[in-house]
Design a protein around this motif. Structure first.
Motif, PDB file in Angstrom:
ATOM      1  N   LYS A 166       0.838  -1.208   0.000  1.00  0.00           N
ATOM      2  CA  LYS A 166       0.000   0.000   0.000  1.00  0.00           C
ATOM      3  C   LYS A 166       0.869   1.254   0.000  1.00  0.00           C
ATOM      4  O   LYS A 166       0.545   2.244  -0.663  1.00  0.00           O
ATOM      5  CB  LYS A 166      -0.946  -0.001   1.196  1.00  0.00           C
ATOM      6  CG  LYS A 166      -2.077  -0.988   1.047  1.00  0.00           C
ATOM      7  CD  LYS A 166      -2.995  -0.973   2.254  1.00  0.00           C
ATOM      8  CE  LYS A 166      -4.101  -1.998   2.085  1.00  0.00           C
ATOM      9  NZ  LYS A 166      -4.998  -2.058   3.239  1.00  0.00           N
ATOM     10  N   ARG A 167       1.969   1.212   0.734  1.00  0.00           N
ATOM     11  CA  ARG A 167       2.894   2.349   0.780  1.00  0.00           C
ATOM     12  C   ARG A 167       3.495   2.599  -0.601  1.00  0.00           C
ATOM     13  O   ARG A 167       3.562   3.734  -1.065  1.00  0.00           O
ATOM     14  CB  ARG A 167       3.997   2.079   1.805  1.00  0.00           C
ATOM     15  CG  ARG A 167       5.131   3.062   1.799  1.00  0.00           C
ATOM     16  CD  ARG A 167       4.935   4.133   2.833  1.00  0.00           C
ATOM     17  NE  ARG A 167       6.161   4.897   2.985  1.00  0.00           N
ATOM     18  CZ  ARG A 167       6.257   6.180   2.703  1.00  0.00           C
ATOM     19  NH1 ARG A 167       5.196   6.856   2.319  1.00  0.00           N
ATOM     20  NH2 ARG A 167       7.400   6.818   2.849  1.00  0.00           N
ATOM     21  N   ILE A 168       3.928   1.550  -1.268  1.00  0.00           N
ATOM     22  CA  ILE A 168       4.508   1.679  -2.606  1.00  0.00           C
ATOM     23  C   ILE A 168       3.466   2.212  -3.582  1.00  0.00           C
ATOM     24  O   ILE A 168       3.742   3.122  -4.367  1.00  0.00           O
ATOM     25  CB  ILE A 168       5.098   0.329  -3.071  1.00  0.00           C
ATOM     26  CG1 ILE A 168       6.334  -0.004  -2.217  1.00  0.00           C
ATOM     27  CG2 ILE A 168       5.436   0.364  -4.556  1.00  0.00           C
ATOM     28  CD1 ILE A 168       6.841  -1.423  -2.371  1.00  0.00           C
ATOM     29  N   SER A 169       2.267   1.684  -3.515  1.00  0.00           N
ATOM     30  CA  SER A 169       1.193   2.144  -4.389  1.00  0.00           C
ATOM     31  C   SER A 169       0.898   3.623  -4.157  1.00  0.00           C
ATOM     32  O   SER A 169       0.740   4.395  -5.113  1.00  0.00           O
ATOM     33  CB  SER A 169      -0.066   1.310  -4.140  1.00  0.00           C
ATOM     34  OG  SER A 169      -1.132   1.779  -4.929  1.00  0.00           O
ATOM     35  N   LYS A 170       0.835   4.027  -2.908  1.00  0.00           N
ATOM     36  CA  LYS A 170       0.558   5.427  -2.573  1.00  0.00           C
ATOM     37  C   LYS A 170       1.657   6.349  -3.109  1.00  0.00           C
ATOM     38  O   LYS A 170       1.367   7.401  -3.691  1.00  0.00           O
ATOM     39  CB  LYS A 170       0.435   5.571  -1.051  1.00  0.00           C
ATOM     40  CG  LYS A 170       0.088   6.956  -0.589  1.00  0.00           C
ATOM     41  CD  LYS A 170      -0.066   7.002   0.926  1.00  0.00           C
ATOM     42  CE  LYS A 170      -0.360   8.406   1.410  1.00  0.00           C
ATOM     43  NZ  LYS A 170      -0.517   8.462   2.860  1.00  0.00           N
ATOM     44  N   LEU A 171       2.910   5.952  -2.924  1.00  0.00           N
ATOM     45  CA  LEU A 171       4.025   6.764  -3.422  1.00  0.00           C
ATOM     46  C   LEU A 171       3.991   6.852  -4.953  1.00  0.00           C
ATOM     47  O   LEU A 171       4.240   7.913  -5.531  1.00  0.00           O
ATOM     48  CB  LEU A 171       5.366   6.167  -2.966  1.00  0.00           C
ATOM     49  CG  LEU A 171       5.690   6.304  -1.483  1.00  0.00           C
ATOM     50  CD1 LEU A 171       6.891   5.439  -1.114  1.00  0.00           C
ATOM     51  CD2 LEU A 171       5.963   7.766  -1.128  1.00  0.00           C
ATOM     52  N   ARG A 172       3.697   5.735  -5.590  1.00  0.00           N
ATOM     53  CA  ARG A 172       3.621   5.719  -7.059  1.00  0.00           C
ATOM     54  C   ARG A 172       2.516   6.634  -7.565  1.00  0.00           C
ATOM     55  O   ARG A 172       2.722   7.465  -8.455  1.00  0.00           O
ATOM     56  CB  ARG A 172       3.388   4.282  -7.545  1.00  0.00           C
ATOM     57  CG  ARG A 172       3.198   4.183  -9.055  1.00  0.00           C
ATOM     58  CD  ARG A 172       2.933   2.763  -9.509  1.00  0.00           C
ATOM     59  NE  ARG A 172       1.760   2.147  -8.905  1.00  0.00           N
ATOM     60  CZ  ARG A 172       0.504   2.398  -9.259  1.00  0.00           C
ATOM     61  NH1 ARG A 172       0.226   3.271 -10.207  1.00  0.00           N
ATOM     62  NH2 ARG A 172      -0.503   1.753  -8.665  1.00  0.00           N
TER      63      ARG A 172
END
Length: 71
Positions: free
Chosen positions: A11-17
């Motif tokens: 979720k963190r990676i998706s949010k940053l992307r």
């Protein structure tokens, strides 16, 4: 517990992307990984190696510690 961490990391990676306005395909191309692999990471379905986490962090121009912050 491990699955929970993988889900939070994804979720963190998706949010940053998404904050950068990148599609999964764009990000995958930028960092040299397969889009389907990135999709699995974002869904928490992959136990990502440290080397791939480094690629992801480098793609965002952040450190590994910043990638893991707020998990």
């Amino acid at each position: 517990m491990a699955e929970d961490l993988l889900t939070r990391l994804g979720k963190r990676i998706s949010k940053l992307r998404k904050a950068r306005g990148w599609t999964q395909a764009e990000m995958a191309e930028k960092i040299g990984i397969d889009r389907s692999f990135l999709a699995d990471v974002e869904r928490g379905k992959r136990n990502v190696s440290v080397l791939n986490l480094e690629l992801i962090a480098h793609g965002f121009k952040i450190s590994l510690s910043q990638l893991f912050s707020r998990l």
